[in-house]
Scaffold this motif. Sequence first.
Motif, PDB file in Angstrom:
ATOM      1  N   PHE A   1     -18.711-101.233 143.285  1.00 57.34           N
ATOM      2  CA  PHE A   1     -19.760-100.995 142.303  1.00 57.34           C
ATOM      3  C   PHE A   1     -19.802-102.051 141.210  1.00 57.34           C
ATOM      4  N   ALA A   2     -20.975-102.124 140.573  1.00 59.57           N
ATOM      5  CA  ALA A   2     -21.234-103.028 139.453  1.00 59.57           C
ATOM      6  C   ALA A   2     -22.391-102.428 138.663  1.00 59.57           C
ATOM      7  N   HIS A   3     -22.596-102.900 137.447  1.00 60.67           N
ATOM      8  CA  HIS A   3     -23.778-102.424 136.698  1.00 60.67           C
ATOM      9  C   HIS A   3     -24.876-103.475 136.794  1.00 60.67           C
ATOM     10  N   TRP A   4     -26.138-103.006 136.857  1.00 62.72           N
ATOM     11  CA  TRP A   4     -27.246-103.936 137.034  1.00 62.72           C
ATOM     12  C   TRP A   4     -28.143-104.065 135.812  1.00 62.72           C
ATOM     13  N   ASP A   5     -27.927-103.273 134.790  1.00 62.66           N
ATOM     14  CA  ASP A   5     -28.715-103.406 133.569  1.00 62.66           C
ATOM     15  C   ASP A   5     -28.154-104.520 132.698  1.00 62.66           C
ATOM     16  N   THR A   6     -28.960-104.957 131.735  1.00 59.48           N
ATOM     17  CA  THR A   6     -28.494-105.977 130.799  1.00 59.48           C
ATOM     18  C   THR A   6     -28.493-105.444 129.372  1.00 59.48           C
ATOM     19  N   ARG A   7     -27.665-106.059 128.555  1.00 63.73           N
ATOM     20  CA  ARG A   7     -27.513-105.617 127.167  1.00 63.73           C
ATOM     21  C   ARG A   7     -28.758-105.970 126.365  1.00 63.73           C
ATOM     22  N   PRO A   8     -29.274-105.013 125.587  1.00 64.48           N
ATOM     23  CA  PRO A   8     -30.468-105.296 124.786  1.00 64.48           C
ATOM     24  C   PRO A   8     -30.180-106.068 123.504  1.00 64.48           C
ATOM     25  N   TYR A   9     -28.901-106.335 123.226  1.00 65.28           N
ATOM     26  CA  TYR A   9     -28.522-106.997 121.989  1.00 65.28           C
ATOM     27  C   TYR A   9     -27.550-108.146 122.264  1.00 65.28           C
ATOM     28  N   SER A  10     -27.740-109.249 121.535  1.00 67.22           N
ATOM     29  CA  SER A  10     -26.772-110.354 121.573  1.00 67.22           C
ATOM     30  C   SER A  10     -25.908-110.251 120.321  1.00 67.22           C
ATOM     31  N   ASP A  11     -25.226-109.117 120.182  1.00 69.43           N
ATOM     32  CA  ASP A  11     -24.580-108.794 118.908  1.00 69.43           C
ATOM     33  C   ASP A  11     -23.281-109.542 118.665  1.00 69.43           C
ATOM     34  N   HIS A  12     -22.868-110.392 119.623  1.00 65.15           N
ATOM     35  CA  HIS A  12     -21.719-111.260 119.380  1.00 65.15           C
ATOM     36  C   HIS A  12     -22.124-112.729 119.343  1.00 65.15           C
ATOM     37  N   ASP A  13     -23.410-112.985 119.244  1.00 65.50           N
ATOM     38  CA  ASP A  13     -23.896-114.362 119.159  1.00 65.50           C
ATOM     39  C   ASP A  13     -23.452-114.971 117.830  1.00 65.50           C
ATOM     40  N   PRO A  14     -23.063-116.255 117.841  1.00 69.21           N
ATOM     41  CA  PRO A  14     -22.637-116.879 116.580  1.00 69.21           C
ATOM     42  C   PRO A  14     -23.753-116.959 115.533  1.00 69.21           C
ATOM     43  N   ASP A  15     -25.013-116.850 115.974  1.00 71.20           N
ATOM     44  CA  ASP A  15     -26.141-116.885 115.049  1.00 71.20           C
ATOM     45  C   ASP A  15     -26.621-115.463 114.779  1.00 71.20           C
ATOM     46  N   PRO A  16     -26.462-114.947 113.576  1.00 75.88           N
ATOM     47  CA  PRO A  16     -26.883-113.582 113.266  1.00 75.88           C
ATOM     48  C   PRO A  16     -28.360-113.322 113.572  1.00 75.88           C
ATOM     49  N   ALA A  17     -29.169-114.362 113.559  1.00 77.45           N
ATOM     50  CA  ALA A  17     -30.596-114.189 113.849  1.00 77.45           C
ATOM     51  C   ALA A  17     -30.832-113.731 115.283  1.00 77.45           C
ATOM     52  N   ASN A  18     -29.826-113.901 116.147  1.00 77.05           N
ATOM     53  CA  ASN A  18     -29.958-113.518 117.551  1.00 77.05           C
ATOM     54  C   ASN A  18     -29.410-112.130 117.871  1.00 77.05           C
ATOM     55  N   HIS A  19     -28.818-111.475 116.915  1.00 78.59           N
ATOM     56  CA  HIS A  19     -28.076-110.245 117.188  1.00 78.59           C
ATOM     57  C   HIS A  19     -28.924-109.129 117.782  1.00 78.59           C
ATOM     58  N   LYS A  20     -30.205-109.099 117.476  1.00 78.38           N
ATOM     59  CA  LYS A  20     -31.067-108.042 118.009  1.00 78.38           C
ATOM     60  C   LYS A  20     -31.927-108.519 119.180  1.00 78.38           C
ATOM     61  N   LYS A  21     -31.600-109.676 119.718  1.00 81.09           N
ATOM     62  CA  LYS A  21     -32.335-110.211 120.862  1.00 81.09           C
ATOM     63  C   LYS A  21     -31.637-109.819 122.165  1.00 81.09           C
ATOM     64  N   PRO A  22     -32.377-109.522 123.217  1.00 76.70           N
ATOM     65  CA  PRO A  22     -31.765-109.254 124.532  1.00 76.70           C
ATOM     66  C   PRO A  22     -31.228-110.542 125.136  1.00 76.70           C
ATOM     67  N   LEU A  23     -30.470-110.408 126.209  1.00 76.27           N
ATOM     68  CA  LEU A  23     -29.858-111.576 126.835  1.00 76.27           C
ATOM     69  C   LEU A  23     -30.083-111.555 128.344  1.00 76.27           C
ATOM     70  N   ASP A  24     -29.896-112.714 128.969  1.00 77.99           N
ATOM     71  CA  ASP A  24     -30.148-112.847 130.417  1.00 77.99           C
ATOM     72  C   ASP A  24     -29.180-112.030 131.266  1.00 77.99           C
ATOM     73  N   GLY A  25     -27.927-111.923 130.812  1.00 76.79           N
ATOM     74  CA  GLY A  25     -26.942-111.170 131.581  1.00 76.79           C
ATOM     75  C   GLY A  25     -26.662-111.775 132.944  1.00 76.79           C
ATOM     76  N   ALA A  26     -26.610-113.101 133.027  1.00 79.73           N
ATOM     77  CA  ALA A  26     -26.320-113.749 134.305  1.00 79.73           C
ATOM     78  C   ALA A  26     -24.910-113.414 134.779  1.00 79.73           C
ATOM     79  N   ASP A  27     -23.964-113.448 133.850  1.00 75.58           N
ATOM     80  CA  ASP A  27     -22.587-113.102 134.196  1.00 75.58           C
ATOM     81  C   ASP A  27     -22.350-111.607 134.012  1.00 75.58           C
ATOM     82  N   ASP A  28     -22.720-111.094 132.841  1.00 78.10           N
ATOM     83  CA  ASP A  28     -22.484-109.686 132.507  1.00 78.10           C
ATOM     84  C   ASP A  28     -23.589-108.827 133.103  1.00 78.10           C
ATOM     85  N   GLY A  29     -23.410-108.496 134.372  1.00 78.57           N
ATOM     86  CA  GLY A  29     -24.385-107.699 135.087  1.00 78.57           C
ATOM     87  C   GLY A  29     -24.761-108.334 136.404  1.00 78.57           C
ATOM     88  N   ALA A  30     -25.478-109.458 136.356  1.00 72.64           N
ATOM     89  CA  ALA A  30     -26.032-110.040 137.584  1.00 72.64           C
ATOM     90  C   ALA A  30     -24.971-110.604 138.521  1.00 72.64           C
TER      91      ALA A  30
END
Length: 333
Positions: free
Chosen positions: A121-150
């Motif tokens: 098994f694996a999960h196929w959804d992606t995180r809706p938040y980039s809350d560990h991004d070094p730029d705080p402006a990105n914290h509420k942006k979704p991410l591609d999830g190429a590694d984490d998920g795909a």
Amino acid sequence: MTKLILLLLFSMTLFSCGQKGAGETTAPITEVKKASTTTAPSFNADSAYAYVEKQVSFGYRIPNTPAHKACGDYLVSELKRFGAQVYEQEATLKAYDGTPLESRNIIGSFNPDKDKRILLFAHWDTRPYSDHDPDPANHKKPLDGADDGASGVGALLEIARQMGMKAPEVGVDIIFFDAEDYGTPEFAKDRYNDTSDTWCLGSRFWGKNPHKPGYKAEFGILLDMVGAKDAVFYKEYISMKYAARYVDEVWEVARNLGYGKYFINANGGGVTDDHEAVIEETGIPCLDIINHDPNSENGFRDHWHTQNDNMSNIDKNVLKAVGQTVLEVVYNR
């Protein structure tokens, strides 16, 4: 994914040779050392990479979005194309902030009549938040999830493709769990609890409501973040607590295949992940093959939960190491 590193780190002896090896390149991915009695299919890393890329091309696979539905439909169609008996488990699950999430667990069963079964098994959804991004402006942006998920789903799709061409002796159930990565974000912890039950919603729902009543498997293997460059896979704490014999078997197979630089023979920290939910709800011993760095601040690679979790991180050699190892385990039971 939440990947909350537990403070239950045990025997954190990190082999220096393992750390050094993680930065090296692998042997050509076409070379596989034979260390088993039954010939397993050859895992095609190009195919797995294409499956990762295809998922990312749909966009952000966040519940309640068109991209999520389209990707889910694709996963169903691929499993059916490979000859699996497919079950779709739809449910409205509640996020940490009360948001209703239209979720779908997707199950593909091979050799459905076999009593002896292995769960992958694996999960196929992606995180809706980039809350560990070094730029705080990105914290509420979704991410591609190429590694984490795909990456985990891509590896399992290639495994499913191989099983469609050459069936294993045992029954195998491949599950793509939904709503794993919608846990409490860093920026909301002052308003909402950040507990383990805000994560892994799809796997916990399946554990309470399996696609077949009384479902049992000998053991399960979770693939999570299994495609990044320089990945290393330590023996995760919860996996060792509940499925140590299977962890040791998988890591030994990996070493025999020449993938010891990835599968580090040392204990790592514990993570909140889908395997924990499955263990707690079903009692099936499960292990987590997950790329984490016990020496980093948050326990994971720099691209984790950031805008940088994209295709530039995906390495076919790592996909090959993980996928071939799992195939060898499955085909030699």
